[in-house]
Motif scaffolding. Structure first.
Motif, PDB file in Angstrom:
ATOM      1  N   VAL A 199     -58.659  62.533  34.268  1.00  0.00           N
ATOM      2  CA  VAL A 199     -57.321  62.977  33.862  1.00  0.00           C
ATOM      3  C   VAL A 199     -57.893  64.509  33.430  1.00  0.00           C
ATOM      4  N   PRO A 200     -58.512  64.938  32.518  1.00  0.00           N
ATOM      5  CA  PRO A 200     -58.639  66.204  32.066  1.00  0.00           C
ATOM      6  C   PRO A 200     -58.989  67.443  33.254  1.00  0.00           C
ATOM      7  N   PHE A 201     -59.946  66.975  34.215  1.00  0.00           N
ATOM      8  CA  PHE A 201     -60.291  67.342  35.381  1.00  0.00           C
ATOM      9  C   PHE A 201     -59.109  67.957  36.132  1.00  0.00           C
ATOM     10  N   GLY A 202     -58.234  67.015  36.264  1.00  0.00           N
ATOM     11  CA  GLY A 202     -56.933  67.364  37.071  1.00  0.00           C
ATOM     12  C   GLY A 202     -56.005  68.458  36.229  1.00  0.00           C
ATOM     13  N   ILE A 203     -56.240  68.282  35.167  1.00  0.00           N
ATOM     14  CA  ILE A 203     -55.157  69.196  34.306  1.00  0.00           C
ATOM     15  C   ILE A 203     -55.690  70.379  34.288  1.00  0.00           C
ATOM     16  N   VAL A 204     -56.992  70.583  34.205  1.00  0.00           N
ATOM     17  CA  VAL A 204     -57.767  71.871  33.991  1.00  0.00           C
ATOM     18  C   VAL A 204     -57.557  72.674  35.217  1.00  0.00           C
ATOM     19  N   LEU A 205     -57.852  72.055  36.298  1.00  0.00           N
ATOM     20  CA  LEU A 205     -57.866  72.629  37.827  1.00  0.00           C
ATOM     21  C   LEU A 205     -56.359  72.967  37.964  1.00  0.00           C
ATOM     22  N   LEU A 206     -55.490  72.304  37.572  1.00  0.00           N
ATOM     23  CA  LEU A 206     -54.044  72.661  37.818  1.00  0.00           C
ATOM     24  C   LEU A 206     -53.755  74.062  36.919  1.00  0.00           C
ATOM     25  N   ALA A 207     -54.571  73.907  35.626  1.00  0.00           N
ATOM     26  CA  ALA A 207     -54.146  74.974  34.798  1.00  0.00           C
ATOM     27  C   ALA A 207     -55.007  76.536  35.400  1.00  0.00           C
ATOM     28  N   LEU A 263     -58.200  66.926  27.008  1.00  0.00           N
ATOM     29  CA  LEU A 263     -59.329  65.883  26.261  1.00  0.00           C
ATOM     30  C   LEU A 263     -58.516  65.046  25.369  1.00  0.00           C
ATOM     31  N   PHE A 264     -57.576  65.665  24.764  1.00  0.00           N
ATOM     32  CA  PHE A 264     -56.981  64.656  23.436  1.00  0.00           C
ATOM     33  C   PHE A 264     -55.830  64.138  23.683  1.00  0.00           C
ATOM     34  N   VAL A 265     -54.698  64.824  24.401  1.00  0.00           N
ATOM     35  CA  VAL A 265     -53.318  64.262  24.487  1.00  0.00           C
ATOM     36  C   VAL A 265     -53.335  63.168  25.292  1.00  0.00           C
ATOM     37  N   PRO A 266     -53.904  63.176  26.533  1.00  0.00           N
ATOM     38  CA  PRO A 266     -53.989  61.666  27.374  1.00  0.00           C
ATOM     39  C   PRO A 266     -54.534  60.574  26.762  1.00  0.00           C
ATOM     40  N   ARG A 281     -76.739  49.123  24.822  1.00  0.00           N
ATOM     41  CA  ARG A 281     -77.117  49.580  23.687  1.00  0.00           C
ATOM     42  C   ARG A 281     -76.710  50.913  23.272  1.00  0.00           C
ATOM     43  N   PHE A 282     -77.035  51.266  22.107  1.00  0.00           N
ATOM     44  CA  PHE A 282     -76.582  52.590  21.445  1.00  0.00           C
ATOM     45  C   PHE A 282     -77.226  53.589  22.206  1.00  0.00           C
ATOM     46  N   LEU A 283     -78.406  53.831  22.606  1.00  0.00           N
ATOM     47  CA  LEU A 283     -79.138  54.704  23.005  1.00  0.00           C
ATOM     48  C   LEU A 283     -78.539  55.205  24.569  1.00  0.00           C
ATOM     49  N   PRO A 284     -78.685  54.192  25.460  1.00  0.00           N
ATOM     50  CA  PRO A 284     -78.004  54.413  26.691  1.00  0.00           C
ATOM     51  C   PRO A 284     -76.627  54.997  26.585  1.00  0.00           C
ATOM     52  N   ALA A 285     -75.815  54.297  25.906  1.00  0.00           N
ATOM     53  CA  ALA A 285     -74.410  54.979  25.660  1.00  0.00           C
ATOM     54  C   ALA A 285     -74.428  56.299  25.018  1.00  0.00           C
ATOM     55  N   ALA A 286     -75.211  56.570  24.143  1.00  0.00           N
ATOM     56  CA  ALA A 286     -75.104  58.038  23.431  1.00  0.00           C
ATOM     57  C   ALA A 286     -75.734  59.029  24.301  1.00  0.00           C
ATOM     58  N   LEU A 287     -76.677  58.774  25.204  1.00  0.00           N
ATOM     59  CA  LEU A 287     -77.414  59.676  26.129  1.00  0.00           C
ATOM     60  C   LEU A 287     -76.255  59.921  27.353  1.00  0.00           C
ATOM     61  N   ILE A 288     -75.687  58.942  27.882  1.00  0.00           N
ATOM     62  CA  ILE A 288     -74.596  59.145  28.853  1.00  0.00           C
ATOM     63  C   ILE A 288     -73.505  59.969  28.408  1.00  0.00           C
ATOM     64  N   SER A 289     -73.013  59.878  27.292  1.00  0.00           N
ATOM     65  CA  SER A 289     -71.816  60.257  26.672  1.00  0.00           C
ATOM     66  C   SER A 289     -72.399  61.801  26.558  1.00  0.00           C
ATOM     67  N   GLY A 290     -73.600  61.887  25.788  1.00  0.00           N
ATOM     68  CA  GLY A 290     -73.964  63.245  25.360  1.00  0.00           C
ATOM     69  C   GLY A 290     -74.340  64.158  26.819  1.00  0.00           C
ATOM     70  N   ALA A 291     -74.633  63.610  27.715  1.00  0.00           N
ATOM     71  CA  ALA A 291     -74.766  64.360  29.089  1.00  0.00           C
ATOM     72  C   ALA A 291     -73.319  64.726  29.950  1.00  0.00           C
ATOM     73  N   PHE A 292     -72.609  63.679  29.653  1.00  0.00           N
ATOM     74  CA  PHE A 292     -71.235  64.177  30.017  1.00  0.00           C
ATOM     75  C   PHE A 292     -70.626  65.379  29.242  1.00  0.00           C
ATOM     76  N   PHE A 293     -70.867  65.257  28.096  1.00  0.00           N
ATOM     77  CA  PHE A 293     -70.351  66.123  26.921  1.00  0.00           C
ATOM     78  C   PHE A 293     -70.809  67.599  27.736  1.00  0.00           C
ATOM     79  N   ALA A 294     -72.239  67.593  27.579  1.00  0.00           N
ATOM     80  CA  ALA A 294     -72.643  68.931  27.897  1.00  0.00           C
ATOM     81  C   ALA A 294     -72.326  69.464  29.399  1.00  0.00           C
ATOM     82  N   PHE A 295     -72.324  68.513  30.473  1.00  0.00           N
ATOM     83  CA  PHE A 295     -71.860  68.879  31.479  1.00  0.00           C
ATOM     84  C   PHE A 295     -70.419  69.569  31.635  1.00  0.00           C
TER      85      PHE A 295
END
Length: 253
Positions: free
Chosen positions: A45-53, A80-83, A189-203
């Motif tokens: 959803v955020p990608f679609g909103i930002v592309l439109l903006a 990121l927040f509202v939807p 487990r914590f580490l894979p979840a944290a690493l994946i979400s952290g990588a997406f955060f950076a991306f």
């Protein structure tokens, strides 16, 4: 036989609503319960909103000034927040599953987040410095690390700085830690979840030279959330990081 008036019964006050338990106490963790069929569409959803903006502001209106950059930045944060907040509120009845529970945090969580923010920032800076060393060794020249808020000037810089300190921590922590990390934490487990979400955060920040630094910070912010089990702590840590960065930018102008 005559009887007197009945003895008055003591008034019993009805019990009030139960006090929510401390998030870092015993109980369900993670708070989220959304499946992949819900997680993946909401991530788009955020990608679609930002592309439109981007199309409307830059392509259609032809606005390419610092003001346009700040407007798009504000739309990015709100996307990121509202939807996510609206969807969780409508499907789960409250925003508590995101880690925003009324009565589920204290001043200690804020102070813990502020303290953690300094450590997270140091780790991120070290990761960025190592990236610069490796890139320079491979390419033979030191890459440019300017960008982001550095590229905004004048009064728009003040607005961008305020968003970085006050708005971004709330919006980004809600999406990346409250929604994405928890959605992954259900399955990993914590580490894979944290690493994946952290990588997406950076991306999503689209700053290649800072990718590993941002991924490190995103991973550690997930650790703050996991430890305190309230987004208030990771928001405080995130705000501390951004505040120090903003102070550094203004100090060098």
């Amino acid at each position: 036989m005559a009887t007197g008036p009945p003895a008055s019964m003591p008034l019993v006050r009805p019990p009030g609503p139960p006090v929510p338990p401390r998030p870092d106490g015993p109980g369900r963790w993670p708070f989220a319960d959304w499946g992949l069929d819900e997680l993946l569409p909401m991530l788009m959803v955020p990608f679609g909103i930002v592309l439109l903006a981007q199309y409307l502001v830059v392509g259609f209106l032809g606005w390419e000034t610092d003001g346009a950059r700040v407007v798009i930045s504000a739309i990015e944060q709100l996307s990121l927040f509202v939807p996510v907040v609206v969807w969780v509120r409508r499907t789960r009845g409250s925003i508590a599953p995101l880690g925003l529970r009324r009565g589920g945090w204290s001043a200690a969580d804020v102070f813990a987040g502020v303290g953690a923010g300094f450590g997270v920032l140091v780790a991120g800076v070290i990761a960025i410095a190592l990236t610069l060393v490796v890139v320079e060794a491979i390419t033979g020249h030191r890459p440019d690390v300017s960008g982001g808020i550095d590229s905004v000037h004048g009064p728009w810089l003040v607005l961008e700085a305020l968003m970085a300190v006050l708005v971004a921590p709330v919006c980004e922590e809600t999406f990346f830690r409250g929604f994405l990390f928890q959605g992954l934490r259900i399955r990993f487990r914590f580490l894979p979840a944290a690493l994946i979400s952290g990588a997406f955060f950076a991306f999503v920040h689209v700053e290649p030279i800072r990718f590993f630094g941002l991924a490190t910070m995103g991973t550690l912010l997930a650790g703050v959330f996991e430890r305190r089990r309230t987004l208030v702590s990771s928001m405080a840590a995130h705000a501390t990081i951004n505040l120090i960065a903003v102070i550094g930018i203004f100090a060098t102008r």
